[in-house]
Design a protein around this motif. Structure first.
Motif, PDB file in Angstrom:
ATOM      1  N   UNK A 115      92.766 104.758 102.877  1.00  0.00           N
ATOM      2  CA  UNK A 115      91.682 105.311 102.108  1.00  0.00           C
ATOM      3  C   UNK A 115      90.185 104.290 102.285  1.00  0.00           C
ATOM      4  N   UNK A 116      90.340 103.154 102.804  1.00  0.00           N
ATOM      5  CA  UNK A 116      88.850 102.188 102.331  1.00  0.00           C
ATOM      6  C   UNK A 116      88.252 101.932 103.729  1.00  0.00           C
ATOM      7  N   UNK A 117      86.512 102.183 103.465  1.00  0.00           N
ATOM      8  CA  UNK A 117      85.993 102.370 104.715  1.00  0.00           C
ATOM      9  C   UNK A 117      84.886 100.786 103.729  1.00  0.00           C
ATOM     10  N   UNK A 118      84.729  99.181 105.105  1.00  0.00           N
ATOM     11  CA  UNK A 118      84.487  98.272 105.205  1.00  0.00           C
ATOM     12  C   UNK A 118      82.954  98.528 105.907  1.00  0.00           C
ATOM     13  N   UNK A 119      81.829  98.317 105.146  1.00  0.00           N
ATOM     14  CA  UNK A 119      80.598  97.899 105.612  1.00  0.00           C
ATOM     15  C   UNK A 119      80.202  96.534 105.649  1.00  0.00           C
ATOM     16  N   UNK A 120      80.069  95.847 106.687  1.00  0.00           N
ATOM     17  CA  UNK A 120      79.256  94.764 106.666  1.00  0.00           C
ATOM     18  C   UNK A 120      77.823  94.347 107.415  1.00  0.00           C
ATOM     19  N   UNK A 121      77.483  93.615 106.753  1.00  0.00           N
ATOM     20  CA  UNK A 121      76.078  93.506 107.347  1.00  0.00           C
ATOM     21  C   UNK A 121      75.363  91.810 107.068  1.00  0.00           C
ATOM     22  N   UNK A 122      74.201  91.813 107.232  1.00  0.00           N
ATOM     23  CA  UNK A 122      73.677  90.771 106.819  1.00  0.00           C
ATOM     24  C   UNK A 122      71.956  90.559 105.855  1.00  0.00           C
ATOM     25  N   UNK A 123      72.153  90.100 105.434  1.00  0.00           N
ATOM     26  CA  UNK A 123      70.536  90.542 104.814  1.00  0.00           C
ATOM     27  C   UNK A 123      69.832  88.802 104.884  1.00  0.00           C
ATOM     28  N   UNK A 124      68.580  88.975 104.252  1.00  0.00           N
ATOM     29  CA  UNK A 124      67.387  87.906 104.028  1.00  0.00           C
ATOM     30  C   UNK A 124      66.453  88.727 102.963  1.00  0.00           C
ATOM     31  N   UNK A 125      66.244  87.867 102.643  1.00  0.00           N
ATOM     32  CA  UNK A 125      65.359  87.399 101.305  1.00  0.00           C
ATOM     33  C   UNK A 125      63.522  87.341 101.700  1.00  0.00           C
ATOM     34  N   UNK A 126      62.962  88.166 101.563  1.00  0.00           N
ATOM     35  CA  UNK A 126      61.440  87.901 102.098  1.00  0.00           C
ATOM     36  C   UNK A 126      61.013  86.986 100.678  1.00  0.00           C
ATOM     37  N   UNK A 127      60.948  87.141  99.795  1.00  0.00           N
ATOM     38  CA  UNK A 127      60.384  86.401  98.600  1.00  0.00           C
ATOM     39  C   UNK A 127      61.208  86.510  97.205  1.00  0.00           C
ATOM     40  N   UNK A 128      61.076  85.440  96.222  1.00  0.00           N
ATOM     41  CA  UNK A 128      61.052  86.071  95.101  1.00  0.00           C
ATOM     42  C   UNK A 128      60.223  85.598  93.734  1.00  0.00           C
ATOM     43  N   UNK A 129      60.436  86.593  92.986  1.00  0.00           N
ATOM     44  CA  UNK A 129      59.147  86.136  91.818  1.00  0.00           C
ATOM     45  C   UNK A 129      59.801  86.418  90.333  1.00  0.00           C
ATOM     46  N   UNK A 130      59.104  86.171  89.163  1.00  0.00           N
ATOM     47  CA  UNK A 130      59.018  86.729  88.263  1.00  0.00           C
ATOM     48  C   UNK A 130      58.397  87.943  87.646  1.00  0.00           C
ATOM     49  N   UNK A 131      59.361  88.682  86.887  1.00  0.00           N
ATOM     50  CA  UNK A 131      58.979  90.030  86.194  1.00  0.00           C
ATOM     51  C   UNK A 131      58.421  89.359  85.285  1.00  0.00           C
ATOM     52  N   UNK A 132      57.504  90.587  84.400  1.00  0.00           N
ATOM     53  CA  UNK A 132      56.395  90.268  83.470  1.00  0.00           C
ATOM     54  C   UNK A 132      57.649  90.904  82.507  1.00  0.00           C
ATOM     55  N   UNK A 133      58.159  90.274  80.929  1.00  0.00           N
ATOM     56  CA  UNK A 133      59.862  90.950  80.720  1.00  0.00           C
ATOM     57  C   UNK A 133      59.036  91.764  79.435  1.00  0.00           C
TER      58      UNK A 133
END
Length: 225
Positions: free
Chosen positions: A204-222
């Motif tokens: 009863x499970x569906x497995x979805x597999x894929x890759x990903x890439x990070x474009x950028x990371x930053x700090x968010x103003x808390x």
């Protein structure tokens, strides 16, 4: 501590394809209204918010620019990708996400990030004139699951030339439309940006597999919290 914000392309490993998402790794809970305001300001299809609950277990919530949704595949993939890539969780350890759709288990496998979802099996429906009007090519088969229509067309060329009738879709008792066709290669997401994924079924499970890439990371103003 800093709140990190990551821009990720899911089901892709390049700049111009895949499903874009923001992932925000929170250090403490914030109000739903604030999450919604952030998602609206960032204005991508999905902003995923992560909050650690215990070792290898994270709360995960997904927001479009207009509302919170109960389930998002590419937002889940993007979140898991960040936790492993940043070394927050070691790659050999699976991740459990607690969500509004229940617990989701995610593992890192040879083909990428593997998501396990409960199968929402569709049931066949008649190809009525209304269903046919949803697309501008002949329909071979139609079905419906809990929240969307699924339509099969003859081949990849028909699929690539398809123009959905979104105005009509908005009047119908579903939240979405999936159109598919046979392929000689694999499950390719034939959208404007495109995307690559693999789908497997077990019980009863569906497995979805894929890759990903990070474009950028930053700090968010808390201070905005």
């Amino acid at each position: 501590m800093s709140t990190y914000l990551y821009r990720v392309n899911a089901f892709s490993q390049d700049l111009n394809s895949g499903n874009p998402a923001y992932v925000m790794r929170l250090t403490s809970p914030i109000q739903k209204q604030v999450m919604q305001e952030i998602a609206k300001e960032l204005n991508l299809p999905i902003t995923a918010f992560l909050l650690e609950q215990q070792c290898n277990v994270y709360e995960l919530r997904w927001f479009t620019p207009s509302e919170e949704i109960k389930l998002c595949g590419h937002g889940t993939l993007a979140a898991a990708h960040i936790l492993w890539e940043e070394g927050i969780i070691e790659a050999q350890h699976p991740i459990t996400f607690t969500t509004k759709s229940g617990h989701l288990k995610v593992e890192k496998v040879r083909k990428g990030v593997q998501l396990a979802f409960s199968t929402d099996a569709p049931s066949p429906i008649d190809i009525t004139s209304t269903i046919q009007q949803l697309v501008n090519v002949p329909i071979l088969k139609a079905a419906q699951n809990s929240d969307r229509y699924l339509i099969e067309v003859a081949d990849e060329e028909s699929l690539k030339g398809l123009v959905p009738n979104l105005d009509l879709l908005a009047t119908l008792p579903v939240t979405g439309l999936v159109v598919t066709s046979p392929s000689n290669k694999y499950a390719f997401q034939s959208s404007e940006r495109g995307g690559e994924l693999f789908i497997d079924y077990q019980d009863d499970l569906t497995y979805i597999t894929g890759k990903a890439i990070t474009i950028y990371k930053s700090h968010f103003n808390e201070l905005l919290f």
